[in-house]
Design a protein around this motif. Structure first.
Motif, PDB file in Angstrom:
ATOM      1  N   VAL A 111       0.676  -1.308   0.147  1.00  0.00           N
ATOM      2  CA  VAL A 111       0.108  -0.001   0.043  1.00  0.00           C
ATOM      3  C   VAL A 111       0.785   1.310  -0.116  1.00  0.00           C
ATOM      4  O   VAL A 111       0.632   2.088  -0.730  1.00  0.00           O
ATOM      5  N   GLU A 112       2.015   1.078   0.763  1.00  0.00           N
ATOM      6  CA  GLU A 112       2.812   2.385   0.696  1.00  0.00           C
ATOM      7  C   GLU A 112       3.504   2.613  -0.716  1.00  0.00           C
ATOM      8  O   GLU A 112       3.857   3.680  -0.916  1.00  0.00           O
ATOM      9  N   LEU A 113       3.951   1.592  -1.122  1.00  0.00           N
ATOM     10  CA  LEU A 113       4.732   1.542  -2.511  1.00  0.00           C
ATOM     11  C   LEU A 113       3.695   2.126  -3.439  1.00  0.00           C
ATOM     12  O   LEU A 113       3.950   3.024  -4.229  1.00  0.00           O
ATOM     13  N   TYR A 114       2.601   1.783  -3.410  1.00  0.00           N
ATOM     14  CA  TYR A 114       1.571   2.165  -4.282  1.00  0.00           C
ATOM     15  C   TYR A 114       1.429   3.556  -4.134  1.00  0.00           C
ATOM     16  O   TYR A 114       1.160   4.498  -5.150  1.00  0.00           O
ATOM     17  N   LYS A 115       1.146   4.123  -2.819  1.00  0.00           N
ATOM     18  CA  LYS A 115       1.121   5.691  -2.600  1.00  0.00           C
ATOM     19  C   LYS A 115       2.356   6.469  -3.218  1.00  0.00           C
ATOM     20  O   LYS A 115       1.884   7.544  -3.595  1.00  0.00           O
ATOM     21  N   THR A 116       3.435   5.676  -2.923  1.00  0.00           N
ATOM     22  CA  THR A 116       4.624   6.290  -3.733  1.00  0.00           C
ATOM     23  C   THR A 116       4.538   6.643  -4.893  1.00  0.00           C
ATOM     24  O   THR A 116       4.943   7.649  -5.622  1.00  0.00           O
ATOM     25  N   ALA A 117       4.067   5.597  -5.542  1.00  0.00           N
ATOM     26  CA  ALA A 117       4.231   5.215  -7.012  1.00  0.00           C
ATOM     27  C   ALA A 117       3.093   6.385  -7.767  1.00  0.00           C
ATOM     28  O   ALA A 117       3.393   6.932  -8.854  1.00  0.00           O
ATOM     29  N   ILE A 118       2.061   6.546  -7.029  1.00  0.00           N
ATOM     30  CA  ILE A 118       1.161   7.626  -7.586  1.00  0.00           C
ATOM     31  C   ILE A 118       1.132   9.140  -7.051  1.00  0.00           C
ATOM     32  O   ILE A 118       0.264   9.769  -7.244  1.00  0.00           O
ATOM     33  N   ALA A 119       2.056   9.148  -6.083  1.00  0.00           N
ATOM     34  CA  ALA A 119       2.414  10.539  -5.490  1.00  0.00           C
ATOM     35  C   ALA A 119       2.298  11.628  -6.548  1.00  0.00           C
ATOM     36  O   ALA A 119       2.919  11.474  -7.970  1.00  0.00           O
ATOM     37  N   GLY A 120       1.508  12.551  -6.293  1.00  0.00           N
ATOM     38  CA  GLY A 120       1.213  13.992  -7.355  1.00  0.00           C
ATOM     39  C   GLY A 120       0.285  13.646  -8.479  1.00  0.00           C
ATOM     40  O   GLY A 120       0.032  14.394  -9.261  1.00  0.00           O
ATOM     41  N   MET A 121      -0.390  12.348  -8.559  1.00  0.00           N
ATOM     42  CA  MET A 121      -1.524  12.346  -9.570  1.00  0.00           C
ATOM     43  C   MET A 121      -2.700  12.543  -9.066  1.00  0.00           C
ATOM     44  O   MET A 121      -2.877  12.102  -7.881  1.00  0.00           O
ATOM     45  N   ALA A 122      -3.599  13.236  -9.773  1.00  0.00           N
ATOM     46  CA  ALA A 122      -5.055  13.657  -9.310  1.00  0.00           C
ATOM     47  C   ALA A 122      -5.629  12.298  -9.514  1.00  0.00           C
ATOM     48  O   ALA A 122      -5.314  11.365 -10.220  1.00  0.00           O
ATOM     49  N   PRO A 123      -6.694  11.980  -8.769  1.00  0.00           N
ATOM     50  CA  PRO A 123      -7.543  10.784  -8.745  1.00  0.00           C
ATOM     51  C   PRO A 123      -8.149  10.358 -10.224  1.00  0.00           C
ATOM     52  O   PRO A 123      -8.158   9.245 -10.643  1.00  0.00           O
ATOM     53  N   THR A 124      -8.463  11.483 -11.006  1.00  0.00           N
ATOM     54  CA  THR A 124      -8.684  11.105 -12.223  1.00  0.00           C
ATOM     55  C   THR A 124      -7.665  10.585 -13.139  1.00  0.00           C
ATOM     56  O   THR A 124      -7.876   9.720 -13.959  1.00  0.00           O
ATOM     57  N   GLU A 125      -6.308  10.931 -13.245  1.00  0.00           N
ATOM     58  CA  GLU A 125      -5.184  10.495 -13.509  1.00  0.00           C
ATOM     59  C   GLU A 125      -4.891   9.052 -13.416  1.00  0.00           C
ATOM     60  O   GLU A 125      -4.663   8.408 -14.197  1.00  0.00           O
ATOM     61  N   THR A 126      -5.123   8.798 -12.141  1.00  0.00           N
ATOM     62  CA  THR A 126      -5.062   7.538 -11.759  1.00  0.00           C
ATOM     63  C   THR A 126      -5.959   6.398 -12.140  1.00  0.00           C
ATOM     64  O   THR A 126      -5.641   5.364 -12.761  1.00  0.00           O
ATOM     65  N   ALA A 127      -7.178   6.859 -12.135  1.00  0.00           N
ATOM     66  CA  ALA A 127      -8.210   6.053 -12.796  1.00  0.00           C
ATOM     67  C   ALA A 127      -8.124   5.849 -14.227  1.00  0.00           C
ATOM     68  O   ALA A 127      -8.196   4.855 -14.723  1.00  0.00           O
ATOM     69  N   ALA A 128      -7.512   6.830 -14.955  1.00  0.00           N
ATOM     70  CA  ALA A 128      -7.514   6.631 -16.469  1.00  0.00           C
ATOM     71  C   ALA A 128      -6.139   5.951 -16.616  1.00  0.00           C
ATOM     72  O   ALA A 128      -6.261   5.116 -17.532  1.00  0.00           O
ATOM     73  N   LEU A 129      -5.352   6.297 -15.915  1.00  0.00           N
ATOM     74  CA  LEU A 129      -4.057   5.065 -16.011  1.00  0.00           C
ATOM     75  C   LEU A 129      -4.463   3.656 -15.756  1.00  0.00           C
ATOM     76  O   LEU A 129      -4.083   2.702 -16.534  1.00  0.00           O
ATOM     77  N   ILE A 130      -5.156   3.426 -14.739  1.00  0.00           N
ATOM     78  CA  ILE A 130      -5.442   2.020 -14.414  1.00  0.00           C
ATOM     79  C   ILE A 130      -6.564   1.567 -15.629  1.00  0.00           C
ATOM     80  O   ILE A 130      -6.237   0.407 -16.007  1.00  0.00           O
ATOM     81  N   GLU A 131      -7.497   2.237 -15.981  1.00  0.00           N
ATOM     82  CA  GLU A 131      -8.373   2.039 -17.018  1.00  0.00           C
ATOM     83  C   GLU A 131      -7.573   1.634 -18.468  1.00  0.00           C
ATOM     84  O   GLU A 131      -7.621   0.740 -19.117  1.00  0.00           O
ATOM     85  N   GLY A 132      -6.866   2.493 -18.782  1.00  0.00           N
ATOM     86  CA  GLY A 132      -5.791   2.229 -19.810  1.00  0.00           C
ATOM     87  C   GLY A 132      -4.905   1.153 -19.850  1.00  0.00           C
ATOM     88  O   GLY A 132      -4.776   0.242 -20.794  1.00  0.00           O
ATOM     89  N   LEU A 133      -4.299   0.920 -18.525  1.00  0.00           N
ATOM     90  CA  LEU A 133      -3.429  -0.290 -18.487  1.00  0.00           C
ATOM     91  C   LEU A 133      -4.331  -1.717 -18.702  1.00  0.00           C
ATOM     92  O   LEU A 133      -3.962  -2.539 -19.053  1.00  0.00           O
ATOM     93  N   ALA A 134      -5.469  -1.839 -17.922  1.00  0.00           N
ATOM     94  CA  ALA A 134      -6.243  -2.616 -18.025  1.00  0.00           C
ATOM     95  C   ALA A 134      -6.659  -3.028 -19.583  1.00  0.00           C
ATOM     96  O   ALA A 134      -6.671  -4.355 -20.005  1.00  0.00           O
ATOM     97  N   ARG A 135      -7.100  -2.002 -20.152  1.00  0.00           N
ATOM     98  CA  ARG A 135      -7.302  -2.146 -21.554  1.00  0.00           C
ATOM     99  C   ARG A 135      -6.196  -2.617 -22.460  1.00  0.00           C
ATOM    100  O   ARG A 135      -6.584  -3.590 -23.184  1.00  0.00           O
ATOM    101  N   ILE A 136      -5.080  -2.221 -22.225  1.00  0.00           N
ATOM    102  CA  ILE A 136      -3.950  -2.785 -22.893  1.00  0.00           C
ATOM    103  C   ILE A 136      -3.628  -4.173 -22.538  1.00  0.00           C
ATOM    104  O   ILE A 136      -3.593  -5.153 -23.336  1.00  0.00           O
TER     105      ILE A 136
END
Length: 149
Positions: A111-136
């Motif tokens: 969980v801490e590593l995840y928080k570090t990885a997405i630091a500085g990203m807006a929730p909408t950016e995180t959601a879009a990234l997850i959606e895009g990677l899942a689609r790929i």
């Protein structure tokens, strides 16, 4: 035709994976876990009581490798394997109380590593990234995001 737009995506995915793996290996070293062992403990912590075959499939590894991973985790008394009541040839793998305690600890690290990885990203950016990677992933594997790990 090679597109300059697609090459960086795959390169970045690979680089992110390598960085993530390095961080996980560094964090799990203190618990004397290899990355495959960490993945096994984490999967069992989320879905305790899986057959060895289902566990190997979920972690995209072959049954012999999974058997070896489970042997080492059993020796450390982190997992136990018991006969499947539905199929005497199969084994059901569960975490021991020690394994469950370790899962709680390593999940917190994840969980801490995840928080570090997405630091500085807006929730909408995180959601879009997850959606895009899942689609790929789905495009390349022919699966759907709900059934993948």
């Amino acid at each position: 035709m090679k597109s300059m737009e697609t090459a960086p995506i795959f390169y970045l995915i690979h680089e992110v994976f390598r960085a993530f793996r390095r961080q996980l290996e560094e964090q799990t070293r203190g618990n004397e876990l290899t990355l495959p062992q960490w993945r096994t403990v984490t999967k069992l912590g989320r879905e305790n009581g899986m057959s060895q075959v289902a566990l190997a499939s979920a972690l995209d590894t072959d049954p012999m490798t999974m058997s070896s991973i489970l042997k080492r985790l059993t020796e450390r008394e982190l997992v136990q394997r018991e006969p499947d009541p539905q199929d005497g040839r199969a084994k059901i793998v569960t975490l021991t109380p020690e394994g469950r305690a370790l899962f709680s600890q390593v999940e917190g690290m994840g969980v801490e590593l995840y928080k570090t990885a997405i630091a500085g990203m807006a929730p909408t950016e995180t959601a879009a990234l997850i959606e895009g990677l899942a689609r790929i992933r789905d495009n390349l594997s022919g699966g759907d995001a709900e059934t993948k790990d």
